[in-house]
Design a protein around this motif. Structure first.
Motif, PDB file in Angstrom:
ATOM      1  N   ILE A 116      -8.679  -4.337  -9.670  1.00 24.83           N
ATOM      2  CA  ILE A 116      -8.352  -4.391 -11.097  1.00 24.83           C
ATOM      3  C   ILE A 116      -9.427  -5.192 -11.834  1.00 24.83           C
ATOM      4  O   ILE A 116      -9.930  -6.185 -11.324  1.00 24.83           O
ATOM      5  CB  ILE A 116      -6.976  -5.071 -11.320  1.00 24.83           C
ATOM      6  N   ARG A 117      -9.748  -4.764 -13.029  1.00 22.89           N
ATOM      7  CA  ARG A 117     -10.677  -5.472 -13.912  1.00 22.89           C
ATOM      8  C   ARG A 117      -9.863  -5.963 -15.107  1.00 22.89           C
ATOM      9  O   ARG A 117      -9.024  -5.241 -15.635  1.00 22.89           O
ATOM     10  CB  ARG A 117     -11.765  -4.511 -14.374  1.00 22.89           C
ATOM     11  N   PHE A 118     -10.144  -7.190 -15.563  1.00 28.20           N
ATOM     12  CA  PHE A 118      -9.480  -7.740 -16.740  1.00 28.20           C
ATOM     13  C   PHE A 118     -10.524  -7.946 -17.824  1.00 28.20           C
ATOM     14  O   PHE A 118     -11.452  -8.721 -17.664  1.00 28.20           O
ATOM     15  CB  PHE A 118      -8.800  -9.061 -16.399  1.00 28.20           C
ATOM     16  N   ASN A 119     -10.392  -7.219 -18.924  1.00 24.73           N
ATOM     17  CA  ASN A 119     -11.282  -7.364 -20.066  1.00 24.73           C
ATOM     18  C   ASN A 119     -10.515  -8.140 -21.128  1.00 24.73           C
ATOM     19  O   ASN A 119      -9.712  -7.574 -21.868  1.00 24.73           O
ATOM     20  CB  ASN A 119     -11.720  -5.989 -20.580  1.00 24.73           C
ATOM     21  N   ARG A 120     -10.753  -9.443 -21.179  1.00 23.12           N
ATOM     22  CA  ARG A 120     -10.006 -10.317 -22.082  1.00 23.12           C
ATOM     23  C   ARG A 120     -10.276  -9.971 -23.544  1.00 23.12           C
ATOM     24  O   ARG A 120      -9.371 -10.012 -24.380  1.00 23.12           O
ATOM     25  CB  ARG A 120     -10.353 -11.783 -21.816  1.00 23.12           C
ATOM     26  N   ASN A 121     -11.519  -9.630 -23.879  1.00 21.42           N
ATOM     27  CA  ASN A 121     -11.865  -9.326 -25.275  1.00 21.42           C
ATOM     28  C   ASN A 121     -11.118  -8.110 -25.808  1.00 21.42           C
ATOM     29  O   ASN A 121     -10.811  -8.031 -26.985  1.00 21.42           O
ATOM     30  CB  ASN A 121     -13.373  -9.109 -25.425  1.00 21.42           C
ATOM     31  N   LYS A 122     -10.844  -7.142 -24.941  1.00 18.28           N
ATOM     32  CA  LYS A 122     -10.104  -5.951 -25.355  1.00 18.28           C
ATOM     33  C   LYS A 122      -8.621  -6.062 -25.040  1.00 18.28           C
ATOM     34  O   LYS A 122      -7.838  -5.201 -25.434  1.00 18.28           O
ATOM     35  CB  LYS A 122     -10.673  -4.713 -24.661  1.00 18.28           C
ATOM     36  N   GLY A 123      -8.231  -7.100 -24.299  1.00 18.83           N
ATOM     37  CA  GLY A 123      -6.827  -7.266 -23.933  1.00 18.83           C
ATOM     38  C   GLY A 123      -6.341  -6.176 -23.006  1.00 18.83           C
ATOM     39  O   GLY A 123      -5.247  -5.662 -23.175  1.00 18.83           O
ATOM     40  N   LEU A 171       0.293 -13.117 -15.990  1.00 20.01           N
ATOM     41  CA  LEU A 171      -0.796 -14.090 -16.066  1.00 20.01           C
ATOM     42  C   LEU A 171      -1.849 -13.645 -17.080  1.00 20.01           C
ATOM     43  O   LEU A 171      -2.389 -14.473 -17.822  1.00 20.01           O
ATOM     44  CB  LEU A 171      -1.411 -14.299 -14.683  1.00 20.01           C
ATOM     45  N   ALA A 172      -2.113 -12.345 -17.159  1.00 17.87           N
ATOM     46  CA  ALA A 172      -3.068 -11.825 -18.146  1.00 17.87           C
ATOM     47  C   ALA A 172      -2.533 -12.036 -19.557  1.00 17.87           C
ATOM     48  O   ALA A 172      -3.270 -12.433 -20.465  1.00 17.87           O
ATOM     49  CB  ALA A 172      -3.350 -10.347 -17.884  1.00 17.87           C
ATOM     50  N   ARG A 173      -1.239 -11.779 -19.758  1.00 17.73           N
ATOM     51  CA  ARG A 173      -0.643 -11.986 -21.088  1.00 17.73           C
ATOM     52  C   ARG A 173      -0.695 -13.465 -21.487  1.00 17.73           C
ATOM     53  O   ARG A 173      -0.929 -13.800 -22.643  1.00 17.73           O
ATOM     54  CB  ARG A 173       0.793 -11.469 -21.120  1.00 17.73           C
ATOM     55  N   MET A 174      -0.467 -14.350 -20.507  1.00 17.61           N
ATOM     56  CA  MET A 174      -0.559 -15.790 -20.783  1.00 17.61           C
ATOM     57  C   MET A 174      -1.999 -16.177 -21.115  1.00 17.61           C
ATOM     58  O   MET A 174      -2.239 -16.953 -22.038  1.00 17.61           O
ATOM     59  CB  MET A 174      -0.075 -16.591 -19.570  1.00 17.61           C
ATOM     60  N   ASN A 175      -2.954 -15.633 -20.370  1.00 18.93           N
ATOM     61  CA  ASN A 175      -4.360 -15.957 -20.579  1.00 18.93           C
ATOM     62  C   ASN A 175      -4.837 -15.476 -21.950  1.00 18.93           C
ATOM     63  O   ASN A 175      -5.605 -16.160 -22.620  1.00 18.93           O
ATOM     64  CB  ASN A 175      -5.214 -15.347 -19.464  1.00 18.93           C
ATOM     65  N   SER A 207      -0.888   4.041 -13.696  1.00 19.90           N
ATOM     66  CA  SER A 207      -1.600   4.024 -14.969  1.00 19.90           C
ATOM     67  C   SER A 207      -2.976   3.406 -14.744  1.00 19.90           C
ATOM     68  O   SER A 207      -3.117   2.464 -13.980  1.00 19.90           O
ATOM     69  CB  SER A 207      -0.811   3.194 -15.975  1.00 19.90           C
ATOM     70  N   GLN A 208      -3.990   3.933 -15.399  1.00 16.72           N
ATOM     71  CA  GLN A 208      -5.346   3.443 -15.194  1.00 16.72           C
ATOM     72  C   GLN A 208      -5.671   2.206 -16.026  1.00 16.72           C
ATOM     73  O   GLN A 208      -6.627   1.509 -15.750  1.00 16.72           O
ATOM     74  CB  GLN A 208      -6.351   4.556 -15.503  1.00 16.72           C
ATOM     75  N   SER A 209      -4.886   1.925 -17.082  1.00 12.17           N
ATOM     76  CA  SER A 209      -5.113   0.721 -17.872  1.00 12.17           C
ATOM     77  C   SER A 209      -3.802   0.251 -18.492  1.00 12.17           C
ATOM     78  O   SER A 209      -2.843   1.007 -18.600  1.00 12.17           O
ATOM     79  CB  SER A 209      -6.153   0.969 -18.963  1.00 12.17           C
ATOM     80  N   LEU A 210      -3.800  -1.030 -18.883  1.00 12.71           N
ATOM     81  CA  LEU A 210      -2.607  -1.632 -19.456  1.00 12.71           C
ATOM     82  C   LEU A 210      -3.039  -2.598 -20.548  1.00 12.71           C
ATOM     83  O   LEU A 210      -3.848  -3.494 -20.302  1.00 12.71           O
ATOM     84  CB  LEU A 210      -1.823  -2.387 -18.373  1.00 12.71           C
ATOM     85  N   ASP A 211      -2.527  -2.416 -21.774  1.00 10.93           N
ATOM     86  CA  ASP A 211      -2.799  -3.349 -22.865  1.00 10.93           C
ATOM     87  C   ASP A 211      -1.931  -4.581 -22.685  1.00 10.93           C
ATOM     88  O   ASP A 211      -0.720  -4.464 -22.488  1.00 10.93           O
ATOM     89  CB  ASP A 211      -2.469  -2.716 -24.222  1.00 10.93           C
TER      90      ASP A 211
END
Length: 191
Positions: free
Chosen positions: A106-113, A54-58, A132-136
């Motif tokens: 989880i936090r989603f930072n759209r500007n940084k992807g 969903l994040a990749r789609m967004n 993992s603490q973050s995911l691009d």
């Protein structure tokens, strides 16, 4: 009427019968659901997908405040606090191992992807070494240039984030600086 166990399941049917188990993998990436980046999120149409997909789609969408279901094409407005605040599919979570039934914040930072784990609760058994603490998830659609400039910048940023490439680039810059300094010294001594 008896159901045929060999009948194909309708992927467009969001409701499940009493005897039917929920899908324990995302219909987009086919990864098993978990309690971190592949948390099962439910859209308004009742279809479930993992948070990462969903994040990749967004990221690729020009409408950052909604998400379009890839199955039925209906739109789900995103909560005020963003994509990770979509409802979890509690039925799917209940079929996961007990240690995975508590969902990470989880936090989603759209500007940084990026998807990032905000904090690990003290009640959760410590296996953070495997989390993992973050995911691009990519760069937002609006940040890419029309002439491919965004893709080139994204590739350069990916290369620069790689430790080996970063070390090579820094070494090359240092060598060039030394060579230029020596050249300038030699040219000044000749005058």
């Amino acid at each position: 009427m008896e159901s045929d166990p060999n009948a194909l399941r309708d992927p467009y049917k969001p409701d499940m019968g009493d005897s039917e188990l929920p899908d324990l993998e995302c219909a987009i990436c086919f990864c098993q659901f978990n309690n971190v980046f592949n948390t099962p999120k439910v859209l308004q149409c009742k279809h479930t997908f993992c948070l990462e997909c969903l994040a990749r789609m967004n990221i690729k969408s020009n409408q950052p405040d909604t998400i379009q279901c890839p199955l039925c094409r209906s739109y789900t407005p995103l909560p005020d606090l963003g994509l990770p605040k979509l409802a979890n599919n509690s039925t799917v979570l209940s079929y996961l191992p007990s240690a995975m039934q508590h969902v990470y914040s989880i936090r989603f930072n759209r500007n940084k992807g990026k998807l990032q784990v905000k904090r690990v609760p003290s009640s959760v058994p410590i296996h953070t070494h495997t989390v993992s603490q973050s995911l691009d998830v990519g760069m937002p659609a609006g940040m890419q240039g029309s002439s491919g400039e965004g893709r080139e910048r994204s590739l350069l940023m990916t290369i620069l984030r790689t430790p080996l490439c970063k070390a090579f680039l820094m070494s090359t810059v240092a060598i060039i600086a030394v060579v230029l300094t020596i050249t300038i010294i030699i040219l000044q001594q000749k005058r």
